[in-house]
Design a protein around this motif. Sequence first.
Motif: not given
Length: 826
Positions: A11-17, A20-25, A40-43
């Motif tokens: 489960l990816v939580l991200h604040a931007s639109e 990121s490539t790092e979180a997706r990978t 996964i916290l995408d900060l």
Amino acid sequence: MITRHTVGNALVLHASERISTEARTVALSVDRDPDNDIVILDLQHELPFDIWDTVATELRRQRLRRGIRLVVCGARPETGALAGQWLSDRLGRPVIAPFGRMIPGAAGLLFVHATDLGGWVCYRRGHTPVWQSKRYPVPAWDGAAVDHLTISSTCAAEPLPGGVWLRESRDEAAVAVHGSHLTSTMPCLPDAMPVLVGCPGTAPLRLDDIARFWRGLAPEGREHARFVQYGPVALPDGEQFGQALADLLRSPVRVFTGVPSGRPDGPAMFTVDADGRPGWQVFAEELAYRPRETLGAKAVTPRILRHRAPPELGEPVGPRVYQYAHDAVVEVIPSGLWLRAPEPPRHADRIRAVPMDPNRVRLVVDDPAPAAADRHRELAGDLAARLDPATRRRAAVQPSSLVAPGRPGLSARGIEAGTYRYTTGHAAGLLPAPSVPAPVPEPVPVAVAGPPAPSTGEVAATVPAVAGPAALPETTLPDGSGLPGPGAEATGPHGAGPDVAGLPGAELSVVGSEAAGLHVAGPDVSGLHGIGPDANGPEAAARDVAGPVPGGGAGWATSPTMTLPVHRPAPAPVRFQRTPGDDARGVRPGPDLDEERTWFRRAFRREIAAVSADVADVLAAHPALAGGADAVEYATAVRLYLSAAGDGLDQALRSAEPGGHVPFARCVSAGVRRLPVHRGVAYAGAGLTTADLRRIAQRRVLTDWGFTNALAEPPADLPGTVEVLIWSATARRTAAFETGDGVPARVLFLPGTAFTVLQVQEPEAGAPARLLLRELAVEEPPVDGRVRFDALALAALRQHLVRRTGPGTPVPAAAASRFTGVPGLR
């Protein structure tokens, strides 16, 4: 505002639109956690102050009931630990978060590293955090490869995502490059811990460092350890890596024949080139070695524990044996594949014991009779053509009669002469043509200063001088280069082009026993520096001249005498050394030196007694040199070589002829291997013309079959017209064994060391001529073009020349000739 998406197993939580490539990978590659939900916290950007409250609210909304494995991307390493404790307290659920820097490994592995026991830590509300593992998924051996350890002054044990790495600790640049490659490509095997040994491009790792690591390894680590030779290792002459480890550790060991890559549930194993790049995909993937029962006993053939069999091999008909044709089978062996008759021959164990070559896969064909040999060679050619392209390019079809001759213990180098391309031609047309013996020039009689009068019963014996081979007729080309005459070898060492039969070199200096400080008398060492007065008498021809004897033995084994060649000085263009046979090399291809040590004790018994006290003092002051029962003999051999007794040894080795100098040189080599390594610039001098320099510039590689003497410091008054600079990787410092009139700055390269020609600078106004060389590693393959090591070494040599200051180190006149010459020339 926080946006959530389910990607892969996370489960990816991200604040931007966008994620990121790092979180997706990470999300797409990470394995499912059976006990925890992966979050996964995408900060990646500047976040609002209430971000953590928003994250907690979003996780409550998911109504998750299990623990959380938290991965934080785009933030400082300490953020994971702080977030883990905060979320655990707020949600009332266990949170496993990284303490340290999280490093994505191969095949979805998540590796956490920090200076102080980094890893995955479990946080619970009201409880002390508990360290869980270094890696996720957690292998069975995880706890055995956790900390960065200092093994010695030159070696460190570094944990990797997929194992542990014993490597050189002084060359951080090379370590960083190869460490990054291993992190991204080597998977984490659940039940096997690869222990990579050595680093390409650095100094050889010592076996003592491996033993120290093994002694400190936890039991689960020893159970799962699989050693991999990743870089150069200082091994005994002719010894295989796995067998040396088993004998050293006095324990059975398992060895991966390549570095794993791919998925952890089915990894591929690839050999390692000298620069660390993948070689060929091995067939025998894992070997088991047992220690010898007693010192000097025959080694047990390694057992294949795991192998791969591509469909091209056929249907299995036995352990590691596949039916390739109705009358032939293919067996997987450590060095490659063996095509043979259905029933194995009596010499099967010798074929199975042939060591693996990381640069070449061997397709061994049985050749018991001409008809069978032709049939097997035809099938081997067909098999080679069906293999994958990478393996096919490295395939070498070799007859079993040359791979495993009548005696065991053949080294990998000794097999190369029997290699041929896969073809249906008859064996007689493929084997090298016998060389034509060169005429022997008239020897120059030299009188030796008389030794002390022999005691009763001693008879001063003399032996004839063995002159080197004369130059064969050559054809001069328009560019000034020469072609060898009939009988000369077609190719030089390392594919360097034609070798030219040697011309007479400089005359040996003849020094009496008084000058050497030794007692040279009796038949034991007659002819050590020259020959007796009646060496050309009528009985000379009947004496043993240290040549080969029937049955594969050497004449020196039965006659404790040594004659060094004496040549007439003759001004001539430079001549390159010939490649000697195994019986004329200063480093023995076999695994032991029992015969050589026996010869050395007989031939030098008086010299050994004369210097034994001095040698004992040296060994006492340098404990690292005193290991083993043979340490005193090898140390004595080094001491004698550095004295006047060794003045003619190098020229004798460069003549490519067998004789009593060979066992002496092999004992010296064994002692030199134990000395400290010099890495960096080494100096020598040479008297060469501009035409000589241009001929050398045309060569790609120079191989010296004698000991190459050089200086670790710039010399002050070395004779010669050319300054020779060598970038050294394995030269040994001899200061411990130098006497009062010796050369403390001396370094020695072992016989057979190859050097690549980096640059030739012809003399200019105000600048001397220079020859810049780089030592090639033993396992470094010959190349047609430049490699990156050449550029690095050339830049370092040029920088050293710019920064060099001071008057230089004086060299005693008596020793100056040792440092005057170019490696590979006669």
